[in-house]
Enzyme design. Structure first.
Site, PDB file in Angstrom:
ATOM      1  CE  LYS A 187     -14.067  -3.363   2.550  1.00 57.67           C
ATOM      2  NZ  LYS A 187     -13.011  -3.278   3.314  1.00 57.67           N
TER       3      LYS A 187
ATOM      4  CE  LYS B  88      -4.467  -1.611   1.748  1.00 60.87           C
ATOM      5  NZ  LYS B  88      -5.597  -1.688   2.574  1.00 60.87           N
TER       6      LYS B  88
ATOM      7  CE  LYS C 252      -6.637  -7.865  -0.076  1.00 62.60           C
ATOM      8  NZ  LYS C 252      -7.881  -7.429   0.281  1.00 62.60           N
TER       9      LYS C 252
HETATM   10  P1  ATP Z   1      -8.633  -2.611   1.512  1.00 62.90           P
HETATM   11  O1  ATP Z   1      -8.322  -2.531  -0.153  1.00 62.90           O
HETATM   12  O2  ATP Z   1      -9.254  -1.280   1.804  1.00 62.90           O
HETATM   13  O3  ATP Z   1      -7.750  -3.077   2.562  1.00 62.90           O
HETATM   14  P2  ATP Z   1     -10.173  -5.117   1.766  1.00 62.90           P
HETATM   15  O4  ATP Z   1     -11.003  -5.366   0.413  1.00 62.90           O
HETATM   16  O5  ATP Z   1      -8.796  -5.722   1.717  1.00 62.90           O
HETATM   17  O6  ATP Z   1     -10.169  -3.590   1.666  1.00 62.90           O
HETATM   18  P3  ATP Z   1     -10.415  -5.384   4.390  1.00 62.90           P
HETATM   19  O7  ATP Z   1     -11.605  -4.314   5.157  1.00 62.90           O
HETATM   20  O8  ATP Z   1      -9.068  -4.822   4.560  1.00 62.90           O
HETATM   21  O9  ATP Z   1     -10.971  -5.581   3.002  1.00 62.90           O
HETATM   22  O10 ATP Z   1     -10.700  -6.875   5.142  1.00 62.90           O
HETATM   23  C1  ATP Z   1     -11.958  -7.249   5.609  1.00 62.90           C
HETATM   24  C2  ATP Z   1     -11.935  -8.875   5.845  1.00 62.90           C
HETATM   25  O11 ATP Z   1     -11.761  -9.338   4.386  1.00 62.90           O
HETATM   26  C3  ATP Z   1     -10.474  -9.370   6.076  1.00 62.90           C
HETATM   27  O12 ATP Z   1     -10.666 -10.294   7.293  1.00 62.90           O
HETATM   28  C4  ATP Z   1      -9.758  -9.683   5.207  1.00 62.90           C
HETATM   29  O13 ATP Z   1      -8.918 -10.715   5.471  1.00 62.90           O
HETATM   30  C5  ATP Z   1     -10.926 -10.374   4.027  1.00 62.90           C
HETATM   31  N1  ATP Z   1     -10.543 -10.134   2.701  1.00 62.90           N
HETATM   32  C6  ATP Z   1     -10.201  -9.061   2.107  1.00 62.90           C
HETATM   33  N2  ATP Z   1      -9.818  -9.341   0.868  1.00 62.90           N
HETATM   34  C7  ATP Z   1     -10.391 -10.614   0.586  1.00 62.90           C
HETATM   35  C8  ATP Z   1      -9.901 -11.504  -0.434  1.00 62.90           C
HETATM   36  N3  ATP Z   1      -9.613 -11.098  -1.568  1.00 62.90           N
HETATM   37  N4  ATP Z   1     -10.056 -12.793  -0.218  1.00 62.90           N
HETATM   38  C9  ATP Z   1     -10.470 -13.047   0.961  1.00 62.90           C
HETATM   39  N5  ATP Z   1     -10.622 -12.614   2.179  1.00 62.90           N
HETATM   40  C10 ATP Z   1     -10.527 -11.089   2.074  1.00 62.90           C
HETATM   41 MG    MG Z   2      -7.504  -4.928   3.172  1.00 62.93          MG
END
Ligand code: ATP
Ligand code: MG
Length: 330
Positions: free
Chosen positions: A196, A111, A193
């Site tokens: 968001k 990041k 992965k």
């Molecule tokens: P950001 O990109 O802002 O970090 P994010 O999509 O990674 O957002 P988070 O809020 O950081 O979402 O994570 C929320 C939960 O979802 C965490 O438990 C994280 O491990 C899980 N998670 C996020 N992305 C994935 C993915 N691609 N596959 C499985 N689990 C995920």
């Molecule tokens: Mg995340």
């Protein structure tokens, strides 16, 4: 009953990766554990973010979680910034967290590349995450694989605090992850992965049209240039997603049709879209209904924050005392 804590950032839409990797597990675990689930808005300001929409995104994330089946009569659902002790404990834990450990976190390195000048908050993110979990002395943390490194740091922070201030007892349990089978869902770009903040997602609350618009151009096995080229489903994200949304006979047929070049990727995607739309329809309906009940959502989050503040205050009393702070008279 063992305690569980987990959080999700209101940094964008609730997506398939969040659901399959974490939130589905939350919904199952709330049946048999003492669960706290948190919309971690303080984490969501560690990237570039729009402050105008933060409150709305926070509310929408809570609605999404409720629509997925988080049940406020079984689990405590609340917003992180409504419990100031998260920030306080983070500050205290900062004092025992080694800089080197934070600098080597994979997510920080990833990041940080998005910034010209990297904010300290991004570096300290895992300390806040450790505080989130330790504040409730949680033992288990249902997360996706991307969070296991942060959780390892939380374990180390707990160990350090216990050895410096625990007075021979393990006041903080060392939290352990609970992973789902779908611990790492790839994004539609096939590069990273699903995330968001990367815009490679399918939102859990997307309309059928949006789901199709996003799935249509999604990356598949690059060897399938034309419909006549046989593919390898094992390296195709669309095939992988079929496993979570389509019946097992369909999954077998998808693999066979791909290997034998019996259909095109678009046919395969259309079938996935239909099954995905069917699976997600009840969640979307519940979310739309909740959007018309803002008072109900506010009440749930208010109750959740009150419970969380009470639990947090108990922990903080011991933490302040053991760390040697002068007790306040009020
Ligand atoms: P950001 O990109 O802002 O970090 P994010 O999509 O990674 O957002 P988070 O809020 O950081 O979402 O994570 C929320 C939960 O979802 C965490 O438990 C994280 O491990 C899980 N998670 C996020 N992305 C994935 C993915 N691609 N596959 C499985 N689990 C995920
Ligand atoms: Mg995340």
């Amino acid at each position: 009953m063992a305690r569980i804590f987990s959080g999700i950032q209101p940094s964008g839409e609730l997506h398939l990766g969040n659901w399959l990797g974490a939130v589905q597990n939350w919904v199952n675990l709330q049946q048999s554990y003492d669960c706290l689930f948190c919309v971690v808005d303080l984490h969501a300001i560690t990237g570039q973010y729009e402050h105008e929409s933060l409150a709305q995104r926070t509310r929408d994330m809570a609605i999404g979680l409720l629509a997925c089946g988080v049940d406020p009569s079984r689990a405590v659902l609340f917003v992180q910034s409504h419990v100031p002790a998260h920030s306080e404990l983070q500050w205290l834990l900062n004092s025992i967290t080694p800089l080197g450990e934070l600098e080597r976190m994979t997510q920080f390195k990833d990041k940080a590349q998005r910034f010209e000048s990297v904010p300290v908050g991004l570096l300290n993110y895992p300390v806040l995450m450790a505080a989130d979990i330790l504040l409730y002395r949680a033992e288990l943390v249902p997360v996706g694989e991307d969070q296991t490194q942060h959780l390892e740091l939380a374990r180390e922070v707990a160990r350090r605090w216990n050895s410096e201030f625990g007075g021979g007892s393990d006041f903080f349990p060392e939290p352990r992850p609970i992973l789902t089978e779908a611990k790492r869902i790839m994004g539609l770009d096939g590069q990273a992965k699903m995330s968001k903040s990367l815009g490679n997602t399918i939102g859990l609350l997307d309309s059928p049209e949006e789901i199709w618009r996003k799935l249509r151009p999604a990356v598949t096995d690059p060897a399938r240039v034309t419909r006549k080229d046989p593919g390898n489903p094992e390296i195709c994200n669309i095939y992988y997603l079929h496993k979570y949304f389509s019946p097992s006979e369909t999954v077998l047929r998808v693999a066979d049709h791909c290997r034998g070049a019996k259909w095109g990727c678009l046919d395969c995607k259309r079938e996935l879209a239909d099954n995905m739309i069917r699976t997600l329809a009840p969640i979307r309906e519940r979310a739309l209904a909740l959007q018309h009940q803002p008072g109900r959502v506010e009440e749930i989050l208010g109750d959740g924050a009150a419970t969380a503040r009470r639990l947090a205050a108990e922990t903080m009393r011991t933490v302040r005392e053991r760390m040697g702070f002068l007790t306040s008279a009020d």
